[in-house]
Design an enzyme around this catalytic site. Structure first.
Site, PDB file in Angstrom:
ATOM      1  N   GLY A  14     -87.320 -86.855 -71.978  1.00 46.28           N
ATOM      2  CA  GLY A  14     -87.999 -85.555 -71.945  1.00 46.28           C
ATOM      3  C   GLY A  14     -86.998 -84.419 -72.019  1.00 46.28           C
ATOM      4  O   GLY A  14     -87.215 -83.334 -71.459  1.00 46.28           O
ATOM      5  N   ARG A  40     -88.806 -84.851 -80.318  1.00 42.57           N
ATOM      6  CA  ARG A  40     -88.576 -83.748 -81.253  1.00 42.57           C
ATOM      7  C   ARG A  40     -87.092 -83.632 -81.640  1.00 42.57           C
ATOM      8  O   ARG A  40     -86.284 -83.031 -80.917  1.00 42.57           O
ATOM      9  CB  ARG A  40     -89.075 -82.448 -80.624  1.00 42.57           C
ATOM     10  CG  ARG A  40     -90.592 -82.444 -80.436  1.00 42.57           C
ATOM     11  CD  ARG A  40     -91.096 -81.211 -79.742  1.00 42.57           C
ATOM     12  NE  ARG A  40     -90.783 -81.183 -78.319  1.00 42.57           N
ATOM     13  CZ  ARG A  40     -91.281 -80.290 -77.466  1.00 42.57           C
ATOM     14  NH1 ARG A  40     -92.099 -79.352 -77.895  1.00 42.57           N
ATOM     15  NH2 ARG A  40     -90.949 -80.322 -76.186  1.00 42.57           N
ATOM     16  N   ASP A  61     -89.585 -91.904 -79.183  1.00 42.52           N
ATOM     17  CA  ASP A  61     -90.822 -91.754 -78.422  1.00 42.52           C
ATOM     18  C   ASP A  61     -90.770 -92.752 -77.264  1.00 42.52           C
ATOM     19  O   ASP A  61     -90.794 -93.967 -77.489  1.00 42.52           O
ATOM     20  CB  ASP A  61     -92.010 -92.042 -79.360  1.00 42.52           C
ATOM     21  CG  ASP A  61     -93.350 -91.940 -78.642  1.00 42.52           C
ATOM     22  OD1 ASP A  61     -93.364 -91.814 -77.401  1.00 42.52           O
ATOM     23  OD2 ASP A  61     -94.378 -91.998 -79.334  1.00 42.52           O
ATOM     24  N   VAL A  62     -90.710 -92.259 -76.042  1.00 41.77           N
ATOM     25  CA  VAL A  62     -90.528 -93.167 -74.894  1.00 41.77           C
ATOM     26  C   VAL A  62     -91.710 -94.112 -74.693  1.00 41.77           C
ATOM     27  O   VAL A  62     -91.597 -95.099 -73.974  1.00 41.77           O
ATOM     28  CB  VAL A  62     -90.267 -92.409 -73.572  1.00 41.77           C
ATOM     29  CG1 VAL A  62     -88.881 -91.813 -73.530  1.00 41.77           C
ATOM     30  CG2 VAL A  62     -91.349 -91.397 -73.267  1.00 41.77           C
ATOM     31  N   TYR A 152    -103.606 -86.963 -63.422  1.00 36.76           N
ATOM     32  CA  TYR A 152    -102.217 -86.476 -63.373  1.00 36.76           C
ATOM     33  C   TYR A 152    -101.621 -86.729 -61.986  1.00 36.76           C
ATOM     34  O   TYR A 152    -100.534 -87.322 -61.852  1.00 36.76           O
ATOM     35  CB  TYR A 152    -102.149 -84.980 -63.719  1.00 36.76           C
ATOM     36  CG  TYR A 152    -100.759 -84.428 -63.512  1.00 36.76           C
ATOM     37  CD1 TYR A 152     -99.706 -84.855 -64.309  1.00 36.76           C
ATOM     38  CD2 TYR A 152    -100.478 -83.518 -62.480  1.00 36.76           C
ATOM     39  CE1 TYR A 152     -98.417 -84.394 -64.097  1.00 36.76           C
ATOM     40  CE2 TYR A 152     -99.194 -83.048 -62.278  1.00 36.76           C
ATOM     41  CZ  TYR A 152     -98.166 -83.494 -63.088  1.00 36.76           C
ATOM     42  OH  TYR A 152     -96.892 -83.049 -62.878  1.00 36.76           O
ATOM     43  N   GLY A 183     -93.235 -78.469 -57.221  1.00 32.90           N
ATOM     44  CA  GLY A 183     -94.511 -77.778 -57.361  1.00 32.90           C
ATOM     45  C   GLY A 183     -94.479 -76.946 -58.629  1.00 32.90           C
ATOM     46  O   GLY A 183     -93.830 -77.318 -59.626  1.00 32.90           O
ATOM     47  N   PHE A 189     -95.076 -76.894 -69.182  1.00 27.72           N
ATOM     48  CA  PHE A 189     -96.048 -77.744 -68.486  1.00 27.72           C
ATOM     49  C   PHE A 189     -97.491 -77.273 -68.671  1.00 27.72           C
ATOM     50  O   PHE A 189     -98.364 -78.041 -69.079  1.00 27.72           O
ATOM     51  CB  PHE A 189     -95.672 -77.788 -66.995  1.00 27.72           C
ATOM     52  CG  PHE A 189     -96.618 -78.546 -66.119  1.00 27.72           C
ATOM     53  CD1 PHE A 189     -96.523 -79.921 -65.984  1.00 27.72           C
ATOM     54  CD2 PHE A 189     -97.620 -77.887 -65.408  1.00 27.72           C
ATOM     55  CE1 PHE A 189     -97.402 -80.628 -65.169  1.00 27.72           C
ATOM     56  CE2 PHE A 189     -98.503 -78.583 -64.596  1.00 27.72           C
ATOM     57  CZ  PHE A 189     -98.389 -79.956 -64.484  1.00 27.72           C
TER      58      PHE A 189
HETATM   59  C1  8X3 Z   1     -96.693 -79.749 -61.384  1.00 26.21           C
HETATM   60  C2  8X3 Z   1     -96.913 -79.241 -60.027  1.00 26.21           C
HETATM   61  O1  8X3 Z   1     -98.357 -77.747 -58.606  1.00 26.21           O
HETATM   62  O2  8X3 Z   1     -98.289 -77.266 -60.988  1.00 26.21           O
HETATM   63  O3  8X3 Z   1     -96.318 -81.066 -61.357  1.00 26.21           O
HETATM   64  O4  8X3 Z   1     -99.459 -79.246 -60.202  1.00 26.21           O
HETATM   65  S1  8X3 Z   1     -98.324 -78.340 -59.942  1.00 26.21           S
END
Ligand code: 8X3
Length: 254
Positions: A14, A40, A61-62, A152, A183, A189
């Site tokens: 990653g 990528r 690609d892992v 997730y 967090g 993300f």
């Molecule tokens: C991401 C942390 O708090 O945005 O892994 O879900 S949170």
């Protein structure tokens, strides 16, 4: 005596963005050679151009088990001192009964299956060489449930338990295992979670200061540089602007 990053080889998955990229940058800056794994190739080439010859790109690609097996069976990826499993993602924030099952598949495939597979491939060599460190990038979502976090969060709970479990298997060897659980962190993300909706993603971090990828890379580097007899099991970190909520109660109108 601390364990220096100088002169070691780290394999980082990653590595083309976010926490993986920040780890690659930090490790190279502190003297390591980094084999940077990501799908990528163009992003890896840009990273190599920026960081210099100690950043070795490996476009892969892992989740492709055969390709990973091939790549990790010879140089430059076959004998890392450190494996940072940073490849992973969240997809969607829908309640469980409305989520995309394909999204679930991709999260389980990357966050769990690819992580255990890469780990399994590098561990025999680490044990044989008498040195090694697996660093997994988990999440606070593995410990604290929140609406829409369903699969997730469950994948990150898996990573938490897997990290502890393999350390118990590795007792009697010098190989260390750490799970770093961030967090809210301002990377791609949320853009990935919301399928490219950058405005929605920006809203997640509006009006607060999230962690940066460099904050997390700092913790990874700290964990790896502890003296050889110290195993940092789990590190959980959050922005000061994020905390826990009370239990939610649904009350019926009477
Ligand atoms: C991401 C942390 O708090 O945005 O892994 O879900 S949170």
């Amino acid at each position: 005596m601390t364990t220096p990053l100088q002169g070691i080889t780290a394999l980082i998955t990653g590595a083309s963005s976010g926490i993986g990229e920040a780890c690659a940058e930090r490790f190279v800056r502190d003297g390591a050679t980094v084999v940077a794994v990501a799908r990528r190739a163009d992003r890896l080439a840009a990273l190599a151009a920026r960081l210099g010859p100690r950043l070795v790109p490996l476009a892969l690609d892992v989740t492709d088990r055969e390709a990973v097996t091939r790549a990790l069976s010879g140089p430059p990826a076959s004998a890392p001192d450190v494996l940072v499993n940073s490849a992973g993602m969240a997809l969607g924030l829908e309640p469980v009964h409305r989520t995309s099952i394909d999204d679930w598949d991709r999260m389980i495939e990357t966050n769990c299956r690819a992580l255990v597979f890469a780990t399994r491939l590098v561990l025999p060599g680490m044990v044989a060489r008498g040195r090694g460190h697996i660093v997994n990038i988990g999440s606070v979502a593995g410990s604290y449930p929140y609406p829409g976090g369903n699969v997730y969060g469950a994948t990150k709970a898996f990573v938490h338990q897997f990290s502890l479990a393999i350390r118990s298997d590795l007792l009697g060897t010098p190989v260390r295992v750490t799970n770093v659980e961030p967090g809210m962190c301002d990377t791609e993300f949320s853009t990935v979670r919301f399928a490219g909706d950058t405005a929605k993603a920006a809203g997640v971090y509006a009006g607060m200061t999230p962690l940066s990828a460099a904050d997390v890379a700092d913790v990874v580097a700290w964990s790896v540089t502890r003296p050889a007899h110290v195993n940092v099991n789990t590190v959980e970190l959050m922005p000061v602007a994020q905390a826990f909520g009370p239990f939610a109660i649904h009350r019926e109108k009477r």
